[in-house]
Design an enzyme around this catalytic site. Structure first.
Site, PDB file in Angstrom:
ATOM      1  N   HIS A   1      -7.877  -3.443   6.803  1.00 10.87           N
ATOM      2  CA  HIS A   1      -7.346  -4.081   5.599  1.00 10.87           C
ATOM      3  C   HIS A   1      -8.309  -5.196   5.206  1.00 10.87           C
ATOM      4  O   HIS A   1      -8.536  -6.132   5.976  1.00 10.87           O
ATOM      5  CB  HIS A   1      -5.955  -4.653   5.915  1.00 10.87           C
ATOM      6  CG  HIS A   1      -5.317  -5.395   4.781  1.00 10.87           C
ATOM      7  ND1 HIS A   1      -4.757  -4.763   3.694  1.00 10.87           N
ATOM      8  CD2 HIS A   1      -5.121  -6.722   4.578  1.00 10.87           C
ATOM      9  CE1 HIS A   1      -4.240  -5.660   2.872  1.00 10.87           C
ATOM     10  NE2 HIS A   1      -4.457  -6.857   3.380  1.00 10.87           N
TER      11      HIS A   1
ATOM     12  N   ASP B   1       1.151   3.712   0.920  1.00 10.20           N
ATOM     13  CA  ASP B   1       1.325   2.324   1.363  1.00 10.20           C
ATOM     14  C   ASP B   1       2.813   1.990   1.462  1.00 10.20           C
ATOM     15  O   ASP B   1       3.258   0.900   1.103  1.00 10.20           O
ATOM     16  CB  ASP B   1       0.616   1.349   0.422  1.00 10.20           C
ATOM     17  CG  ASP B   1       0.295   0.027   1.108  1.00 10.20           C
ATOM     18  OD1 ASP B   1       0.358  -0.034   2.344  1.00 10.20           O
ATOM     19  OD2 ASP B   1      -0.003  -0.957   0.407  1.00 10.20           O
TER      20      ASP B   1
ATOM     21  N   GLY C   1       5.406  -5.574  -0.202  1.00  9.56           N
ATOM     22  CA  GLY C   1       5.700  -4.198   0.172  1.00  9.56           C
ATOM     23  C   GLY C   1       6.551  -3.447  -0.816  1.00  9.56           C
ATOM     24  O   GLY C   1       7.420  -4.021  -1.475  1.00  9.56           O
TER      25      GLY C   1
END
Length: 430
Positions: free
Chosen positions: A186, A312, A331
């Site tokens: 990431h 994701d 998220g």
């Protein structure tokens, strides 16, 4: 696994690996593709074969999602391997690769074994686990990559945590190279990102929210490319989101580095304006970028510079999402909507269907060295049947994921999965 035979007739056979489309049928025996083509009819197979009419819909390899948070073990209130698999099947995803952001993290061979055994017992799709790059996802001490790989870890990542210590990452890449292991990183400089909660720019200023500059991503990716050049390791950039990162990636590939990259379905179909009046379901990490960045990402997928698109998937419950934008958790869920959202790019002419499916199935399978992502004899019968033109309005309450934090809640989408087949077994049907 099903040991019977199934003939899927009247289908638009779509193979993104070979870049071919043709009307025909496909025969499944013992969990693999036994035959396919326009000349294959029910008269040419045995009488014991079950027949399934696809009604002219697209028949393609099942999607392979390289990046999903499942929550189990430790956060089953957010998602379990079982509920994640049900959401995946409803979205045409036949293989899910989960990140190590669990409690405890997947940084020990015993935890890898637990996740894989639990998946075998409860999941209706294939689930693989990525193990942690560093112990406790803390970025300070690398994990036992060799032992974790022997236990079944497919790749190595710290999830949404970046390894900021360059010396630690260099050692980890060197160690991973010796085991031919894939490092998935990431790329967001935590110091430069600071307390930012969305893309830095005019829109963030108008909302009065602290921003995260695109340079926080591009600078860390640039550092990583230099470390890859030093070590020769296999490296995958987890989520590239901005034009500056694409420039870095382009140079790295031109230099012959063993580098691949993915972006999320959110970043190719949404932009910072979708945050609107502080919509917390659109708060993700990295943040949604400017429309110019989104357009550049889509073009990069078209050109093959960005190899894959991931969901994701990151379920968050009400307590963590129904808060002021600056305080809520990052998220969004995406397993069930990845294909339908991606078809937006097909309908607006940005991508053709084969290119989209290649980024959703073929390239992820190739990068992870998994079977699948193709319609060829002997390949696993992991398949999705869908009508790309069926319109619907997404009702998040009806999603199979345990949490409902979808950025597409209430959105008008076009393209719906009608059947999902895993190892020759029908696991989802409308």
């Amino acid at each position: 696994m099903s040991t019977g035979s199934l003939l899927l007739t009247n289908a638009l056979l779509t193979d993104p690996a070979a870049r071919t489309q043709m009307h025909g049928a496909l025969l499944i025996k013992d969990g693999v593709i036994a035959d396919l083509g326009p000349g294959l009819t029910k008269d040419k197979v045995g009488s014991d074969v079950e027949i399934l009419d696809c009604g002219g819909e697209v028949l393609a390899p099942g999607l392979v999602d390289m990046r999903a948070v499942t929550g189990e073990p430790g956060a089953e209130h957010r998602e379990t391997l079982a509920t994640a698999s049900q959401a995946a099947a409803a979205g045409g995803v036949t293989t899910v690769v989960c990140t190590p952001e669990t409690h405890p993290p997947i940084d020990d061979p015993a935890i890898v074994d637990f996740v894989l055994r639990r998946a075998r017992d409860t999941s209706i799709v294939h689930i693989h686990a990525m193990a942690a790059l560093t112990k406790g996802l803390a970025g300070q001490e690398m994990t036992e990559i060799g032992l974790l790989g022997e236990a079944g870890a497919l790749a190595f990542t710290d999830g949404a945590h970046s390894v900021m210590n360059a010396r630690v990452l260099r050692r980890t890449l060197t160690y991973a190279r010796d085991f031919d292991a894939l490092v998935v990183h990431h790329t967001q400089d935590a110091d430069l990102a600071g307390d930012g909660v969305m893309n830095e720019g005019e829109f963030a200023s108008r909302l009065g929210l602290p921003g995260i500059p695109a340079e926080a991503e591009a600078m860390l990716l640039e550092r990583d490319m230099r470390l890859v050049a030093m070590t020769g390791a296999r490296y995958h950039a987890a989520t590239v989101t901005c034009r500056a990162s694409l420039d870095v990636l382009r140079r790295a590939k031109a230099d012959g580095l063993t580098v691949t990259a993915s972006t999320s379905i959110n970043h190719v179909t949404l932009n910072e304006n979708d945050i609107g009046a502080f919509r917390t379901f659109c708060k993700v990490s990295p943040p949604l970028r400017h429309e110019d960045d989104r357009i550049a990402l889509v073009q990069a997928v078209k050109d093959g510079l960005v190899d894959a698109i991931v969901s994701d998937h990151n379920p968050q419950d009400v307590e963590t999402k129904r808060q002021p934008f600056a305080e809520c958790a990052d998220g969004a869920i995406g397993l069930e909507t990845m294909l339908s959202a991606g078809l937006r790019l097909v309908h607006d002419g940005s991508l053709d269907l084969l290119t989209l499916l290649r980024a959703l199935s073929t390239r992820p399978a190739e990068i992870l060295r998994l079977p699948g992502g193709t319609l060829t004899k002997g390949a696993p019968a992991d398949l999705v049947v869908f009508d790309p033109d069926t319109p619907f309005v997404l009702d998040a309450a009806k999603l199979k994921s345990r949490c409902k934090n979808s950025p597409f809640d209430g959105a008008r989408l076009q393209g719906q999965v009608s059947r999902t087949i895993v190892a020759g077994r029908l696991v989802y049907q409308i």
